[in-house]
Design a protein around this motif. Structure first.
Motif, PDB file in Angstrom:
ATOM      1  N   ALA A   7      54.792  41.300  -7.934  1.00 44.13           N
ATOM      2  CA  ALA A   7      55.060  42.573  -7.471  1.00 44.13           C
ATOM      3  C   ALA A   7      54.082  43.548  -8.303  1.00 44.13           C
ATOM      4  O   ALA A   7      53.502  44.489  -8.073  1.00 44.13           O
ATOM      5  CB  ALA A   7      56.447  42.926  -7.522  1.00 44.13           C
ATOM      6  N   MET A   8      54.107  43.190  -9.748  1.00 45.98           N
ATOM      7  CA  MET A   8      53.244  44.184 -10.572  1.00 45.98           C
ATOM      8  C   MET A   8      51.855  43.962 -10.368  1.00 45.98           C
ATOM      9  O   MET A   8      50.866  45.149 -10.482  1.00 45.98           O
ATOM     10  CB  MET A   8      53.683  43.966 -12.036  1.00 45.98           C
ATOM     11  CG  MET A   8      55.168  44.439 -12.494  1.00 45.98           C
ATOM     12  SD  MET A   8      55.575  46.175 -12.111  1.00 45.98           S
ATOM     13  CE  MET A   8      54.856  46.955 -13.323  1.00 45.98           C
ATOM     14  N   SER A   9      51.311  42.783  -9.941  1.00 44.05           N
ATOM     15  CA  SER A   9      50.047  42.900  -9.815  1.00 44.05           C
ATOM     16  C   SER A   9      49.429  43.479  -8.460  1.00 44.05           C
ATOM     17  O   SER A   9      48.188  43.595  -8.328  1.00 44.05           O
ATOM     18  CB  SER A   9      49.675  41.183  -9.966  1.00 44.05           C
ATOM     19  OG  SER A   9      50.156  40.474  -8.749  1.00 44.05           O
ATOM     20  N   ARG A  10      50.526  43.588  -7.722  1.00 41.42           N
ATOM     21  CA  ARG A  10      50.142  44.111  -6.402  1.00 41.42           C
ATOM     22  C   ARG A  10      50.833  45.755  -6.578  1.00 41.42           C
ATOM     23  O   ARG A  10      51.302  46.262  -5.487  1.00 41.42           O
ATOM     24  CB  ARG A  10      50.918  43.675  -5.315  1.00 41.42           C
ATOM     25  CG  ARG A  10      50.199  41.928  -4.977  1.00 41.42           C
ATOM     26  CD  ARG A  10      51.032  41.255  -4.081  1.00 41.42           C
ATOM     27  NE  ARG A  10      50.935  41.879  -2.837  1.00 41.42           N
ATOM     28  CZ  ARG A  10      51.745  41.322  -1.801  1.00 41.42           C
ATOM     29  NH1 ARG A  10      52.518  40.370  -2.044  1.00 41.42           N
ATOM     30  NH2 ARG A  10      51.652  41.799  -0.494  1.00 41.42           N
ATOM     31  N   TYR A  11      50.320  46.379  -7.679  1.00 37.11           N
ATOM     32  CA  TYR A  11      51.127  47.742  -7.990  1.00 37.11           C
ATOM     33  C   TYR A  11      50.807  48.757  -6.846  1.00 37.11           C
ATOM     34  O   TYR A  11      52.121  49.259  -6.626  1.00 37.11           O
ATOM     35  CB  TYR A  11      50.248  48.280  -9.214  1.00 37.11           C
ATOM     36  CG  TYR A  11      50.884  49.273  -9.896  1.00 37.11           C
ATOM     37  CD1 TYR A  11      51.808  49.009 -11.108  1.00 37.11           C
ATOM     38  CD2 TYR A  11      50.953  50.453  -9.639  1.00 37.11           C
ATOM     39  CE1 TYR A  11      52.544  50.020 -11.772  1.00 37.11           C
ATOM     40  CE2 TYR A  11      51.753  51.437 -10.123  1.00 37.11           C
ATOM     41  CZ  TYR A  11      52.450  51.252 -11.503  1.00 37.11           C
ATOM     42  OH  TYR A  11      53.023  52.281 -11.952  1.00 37.11           O
ATOM     43  N   TYR A  26      62.501  40.553  -8.284  1.00 33.29           N
ATOM     44  CA  TYR A  26      61.643  41.770  -8.995  1.00 33.29           C
ATOM     45  C   TYR A  26      62.721  42.538  -9.385  1.00 33.29           C
ATOM     46  O   TYR A  26      62.595  43.144 -10.603  1.00 33.29           O
ATOM     47  CB  TYR A  26      60.722  42.335  -7.980  1.00 33.29           C
ATOM     48  CG  TYR A  26      60.325  43.626  -8.556  1.00 33.29           C
ATOM     49  CD1 TYR A  26      59.245  43.723  -9.412  1.00 33.29           C
ATOM     50  CD2 TYR A  26      60.917  44.901  -7.937  1.00 33.29           C
ATOM     51  CE1 TYR A  26      58.820  44.953  -9.866  1.00 33.29           C
ATOM     52  CE2 TYR A  26      60.467  46.106  -8.218  1.00 33.29           C
ATOM     53  CZ  TYR A  26      59.569  46.344  -9.279  1.00 33.29           C
ATOM     54  OH  TYR A  26      58.960  47.554  -9.616  1.00 33.29           O
ATOM     55  N   HIS A  59      57.781  51.752 -12.944  1.00 29.08           N
ATOM     56  CA  HIS A  59      58.137  50.639 -11.766  1.00 29.08           C
ATOM     57  C   HIS A  59      58.360  51.524 -10.588  1.00 29.08           C
ATOM     58  O   HIS A  59      58.678  50.933  -9.679  1.00 29.08           O
ATOM     59  CB  HIS A  59      59.295  49.976 -12.352  1.00 29.08           C
ATOM     60  CG  HIS A  59      58.894  49.050 -13.395  1.00 29.08           C
ATOM     61  ND1 HIS A  59      59.103  49.248 -14.797  1.00 29.08           N
ATOM     62  CD2 HIS A  59      58.740  47.765 -13.407  1.00 29.08           C
ATOM     63  CE1 HIS A  59      58.714  48.242 -15.403  1.00 29.08           C
ATOM     64  NE2 HIS A  59      58.542  47.070 -14.559  1.00 29.08           N
ATOM     65  N   PRO A  62      55.551  50.390  -7.863  1.00 28.12           N
ATOM     66  CA  PRO A  62      55.805  48.824  -7.589  1.00 28.12           C
ATOM     67  C   PRO A  62      56.926  48.716  -6.819  1.00 28.12           C
ATOM     68  O   PRO A  62      57.191  48.016  -5.786  1.00 28.12           O
ATOM     69  CB  PRO A  62      55.722  48.127  -8.727  1.00 28.12           C
ATOM     70  CG  PRO A  62      55.007  48.985  -9.707  1.00 28.12           C
ATOM     71  CD  PRO A  62      55.220  50.188  -9.315  1.00 28.12           C
ATOM     72  N   SER A  63      58.040  49.484  -7.045  1.00 30.13           N
ATOM     73  CA  SER A  63      59.447  49.198  -6.415  1.00 30.13           C
ATOM     74  C   SER A  63      59.397  49.766  -5.091  1.00 30.13           C
ATOM     75  O   SER A  63      59.899  49.103  -4.038  1.00 30.13           O
ATOM     76  CB  SER A  63      60.398  50.036  -7.103  1.00 30.13           C
ATOM     77  OG  SER A  63      60.788  49.571  -8.153  1.00 30.13           O
ATOM     78  N   ALA A  65      56.705  49.752  -3.278  1.00 37.80           N
ATOM     79  CA  ALA A  65      55.512  48.976  -2.483  1.00 37.80           C
ATOM     80  C   ALA A  65      56.454  47.754  -2.049  1.00 37.80           C
ATOM     81  O   ALA A  65      56.246  47.213  -1.176  1.00 37.80           O
ATOM     82  CB  ALA A  65      54.499  48.642  -3.516  1.00 37.80           C
ATOM     83  N   ILE A  66      57.282  47.043  -2.895  1.00 35.16           N
ATOM     84  CA  ILE A  66      57.865  46.023  -2.457  1.00 35.16           C
ATOM     85  C   ILE A  66      58.919  46.139  -1.519  1.00 35.16           C
ATOM     86  O   ILE A  66      58.942  45.372  -0.778  1.00 35.16           O
ATOM     87  CB  ILE A  66      58.399  44.983  -3.938  1.00 35.16           C
ATOM     88  CG1 ILE A  66      58.780  43.703  -3.575  1.00 35.16           C
ATOM     89  CG2 ILE A  66      59.543  45.785  -4.478  1.00 35.16           C
ATOM     90  CD1 ILE A  66      58.887  42.708  -4.703  1.00 35.16           C
TER      91      ILE A  66
END
Length: 169
Positions: A7-11, A26, A59, A62-63, A65-66
């Motif tokens: 998830a962090m790599s797909r920020y 995550y 975060h 990313p939160s 985005a996921i």
């Protein structure tokens, strides 16, 4: 931890899909980080939210985005993630989104095979790739799985060796 690092790599990655496991793992790691931040805040600043605020701010995207990718996995528009921001129903929407079943196979947001290793609990093998595919097609498929974060670099190398061994026969 791989769901968190994925998830962090797909920020800023709002496209594609994320499984229930990726979503919940995550957020579990994020909860742990927030607790650690609160403990540090209590120890160094008398409870003023300094460290924990930085954790939450770092975060936020990313939160979001996921959550959007999780909705995509259920074949729902990512705009529905905005319901999580509504007081009162936001927590309920967040929990419901995390519990939605994945759409089997491809949908309008991506291929289901990008998330299959997480949803089945088993790592893919070279033999699990479509048998009609040529070795070049199989290697392209492996590269796309690695790029999407569905398999790790180690899994990619192992499966690539399997494909090349099959082609050598």
């Amino acid at each position: 931890m791989s769901a968190y690092s994925n998830a962090m790599s797909r920020y800023f990655g709002f496209s594609g899909r994320s499984t229930r496991a990726q979503f919940w793992y995550y957020h579990l790691v994020l909860l742990g980080l927030a607790v650690v931040g609160i403990i540090i805040d209590a120890a160094i600043s008398g409870g003023q939210p300094l460290v924990s605020a930085l954790i939450v701010i770092a975060h936020y995207i990313p939160s979001l985005a996921i959550t959007v990718r999780r909705l995509h996995d259920a074949d729902i528009s990512g705009w529905m993630a905005l319901l999580c921001l509504v007081p009162g129903i936001g927590v309920i929407a967040f929990i419901l989104y995390g519990c939605l079943a994945s759409t089997p196979g491809p949908n309008r947001f991506g291929h289901g095979d990008q998330v299959a290793p997480y949803s089945t609990g088993r790592a893919p093998t070279a033999a699990s790739l479509p048998s009609a595919a040529s070795n070049l097609d199989r290697l392209d498929k492996l590269a796309s799985l690695r790029a999407s974060g569905a398999i790790s670099d180690d899994e990619f190398q192992r499966m690539k060796s399997e494909v090349l061994a099959i082609g050598a026969r």
